[in-house]
Design a protein around this motif. Structure first.
Motif, PDB file in Angstrom:
ATOM      1  N   CYS A  19       0.824  -1.200   0.000  1.00 59.48           N
ATOM      2  CA  CYS A  19       0.000   0.000   0.000  1.00 59.48           C
ATOM      3  C   CYS A  19       0.864   1.259   0.000  1.00 59.48           C
ATOM      4  O   CYS A  19       1.942   1.306   0.583  1.00 59.48           O
ATOM      5  N   SER A  21       0.579   5.957  -0.659  1.00 61.55           N
ATOM      6  CA  SER A  21      -0.312   7.105  -0.546  1.00 61.55           C
ATOM      7  C   SER A  21      -1.063   7.345  -1.857  1.00 61.55           C
ATOM      8  O   SER A  21      -0.749   6.760  -2.890  1.00 61.55           O
ATOM      9  N   SER A  22      -2.072   8.222  -1.807  1.00 58.52           N
ATOM     10  CA  SER A  22      -2.856   8.556  -2.998  1.00 58.52           C
ATOM     11  C   SER A  22      -1.985   9.292  -4.009  1.00 58.52           C
ATOM     12  O   SER A  22      -1.119  10.093  -3.640  1.00 58.52           O
ATOM     13  N   GLU A 129     -10.089   3.996  -6.328  1.00 54.11           N
ATOM     14  CA  GLU A 129     -10.023   4.959  -5.239  1.00 54.11           C
ATOM     15  C   GLU A 129     -10.807   6.208  -5.621  1.00 54.11           C
ATOM     16  O   GLU A 129     -10.896   6.570  -6.797  1.00 54.11           O
ATOM     17  N   ASN A 131     -11.515  10.366  -4.084  1.00 56.41           N
ATOM     18  CA  ASN A 131     -11.136  11.382  -3.103  1.00 56.41           C
ATOM     19  C   ASN A 131     -11.971  12.654  -3.267  1.00 56.41           C
ATOM     20  O   ASN A 131     -12.231  13.097  -4.393  1.00 56.41           O
ATOM     21  N   MET A 184      -9.579   0.629   2.154  1.00 53.10           N
ATOM     22  CA  MET A 184      -8.755   1.605   2.858  1.00 53.10           C
ATOM     23  C   MET A 184      -9.488   2.950   2.889  1.00 53.10           C
ATOM     24  O   MET A 184     -10.297   3.252   2.017  1.00 53.10           O
ATOM     25  N   GLN A 186      -8.556   7.190   3.724  1.00 49.54           N
ATOM     26  CA  GLN A 186      -7.447   8.101   3.933  1.00 49.54           C
ATOM     27  C   GLN A 186      -7.911   9.548   4.079  1.00 49.54           C
ATOM     28  O   GLN A 186      -8.958   9.931   3.558  1.00 49.54           O
ATOM     29  N   GLU A 201      -0.275  12.250   4.624  1.00 48.99           N
ATOM     30  CA  GLU A 201      -1.491  11.441   4.543  1.00 48.99           C
ATOM     31  C   GLU A 201      -1.534  10.424   5.662  1.00 48.99           C
ATOM     32  O   GLU A 201      -0.520   9.822   6.020  1.00 48.99           O
ATOM     33  N   LYS A 203      -3.614   6.941   6.610  1.00 50.87           N
ATOM     34  CA  LYS A 203      -4.421   5.925   5.928  1.00 50.87           C
ATOM     35  C   LYS A 203      -4.772   4.800   6.887  1.00 50.87           C
ATOM     36  O   LYS A 203      -3.920   4.301   7.621  1.00 50.87           O
ATOM     37  N   MET A 205      -6.119   0.972   6.881  1.00 55.40           N
ATOM     38  CA  MET A 205      -6.166  -0.139   5.934  1.00 55.40           C
ATOM     39  C   MET A 205      -6.825  -1.375   6.532  1.00 55.40           C
ATOM     40  O   MET A 205      -6.579  -1.704   7.694  1.00 55.40           O
ATOM     41  N   THR A 228      -2.687   1.339  10.612  1.00 60.25           N
ATOM     42  CA  THR A 228      -2.700   2.766  10.309  1.00 60.25           C
ATOM     43  C   THR A 228      -1.381   3.137   9.662  1.00 60.25           C
ATOM     44  O   THR A 228      -0.313   2.799  10.185  1.00 60.25           O
TER      45      THR A 228
END
Length: 238
Positions: A19, A21-22, A129, A131, A184, A186, A201, A203, A205, A228
């Protein structure tokens, strides 16, 4: 840490290794290029040291196809150190934007590919995803400026949800694969300047899955479930 755990997310442990970050929550402008570096991972307890995020890293290149769509590719540099060629390819698409309130929603479909160069094993996972982001402190910048090359300074906060999807019907040792989705959630913040952006960020999960009796001692805001993650990132646009 076992090297092969970096590639096969057959349990919560290996999913968390992969995993990140975005990517590009807000799309780039048309024909704009950007490179970024991301660092961080899920929190783990290191005996005798401290609770700290795993030091995973990745490098990303993105290009704006339009003012509302950006394509990107990422290379997972930490995985490469352990003999795993891992990268992801995706599209960031802005599906809604309110010009008066400076807020928008973007979705990001992508795929993550990994190959263990020593054991010749290959995996592919779809990811989806979404956002929501809200810009503030734009210092008088009007909407027309956001589509130009003028100096632009503002910040934005964002929150989103997403999931990795497991395509295989079996996991390690030919056991049945009971989990096909790894969700997930975030939240993050970005300082956006003319050419540079700096992001943080947090997140959460797989919040429903036990984090007990696995390779590492993961820490989570929900206790014995999920993990986390903490991430930081920097973007250079050109």
């Amino acid at each position: 840490m076992k090297r092969k755990l970096l590639i096969f997310p057959l349990t919560i442990s290996t999913f968390l290794f992969s995993c990140s970050s975005s990517r590009f929550v807000e799309p780039l402008t048309k024909k704009q290029n950007a490179v970024s570096a991301d660092f961080g991972g899920p929190l783990v307890n290191v005996p005798g040291v401290a609770t700290m995020p795993l030091p995973f890293s990745s490098l990303t290149y993105g290009r704006g196809l339009t003012h509302s769509a950006t394509i990107y590719g990422s290379w997972h540099t930490t995985a490469a150190v352990f003999g795993v060629a891992q990268f992801d390819l995706g599209l960031v698409k802005e599906v809604w934007y309110n010009r008066d309130r400076h807020m928008g929603i973007s979705i990001t479909p992508s795929v993550n590919f990994a190959r263990d160069v020593f054991e010749q094993n290959t995996k592919l996972w779809p990811i989806l995803e979404a956002n929501y982001y809200w810009k503030y402190n734009q210092q008088g910048v009007v909407q027309a400026d956001l589509l130009s090359n003028r100096k632009i300074k503002y910040n934005f906060v964002y929150a989103g949800v997403g999931s990795w999807f497991e395509l295989s019907r079996t996991r390690a040792h030919d056991q049945p694969q009971n989990n096909w989705a790894f969700p997930m959630v975030q939240v993050g913040h970005t300082f956006r300047r003319n050419k540079w952006s700096f992001s943080t960020e947090l997140k959460m999960m797989v919040p429903y899955m036990s984090n007990q009796d696995i390779v590492l001692d993961y820490k989570s805001i929900t206790g014995e479930r999920g993990a986390t993650g903490i991430y930081i990132g920097v973007i250079k646009r050109f």
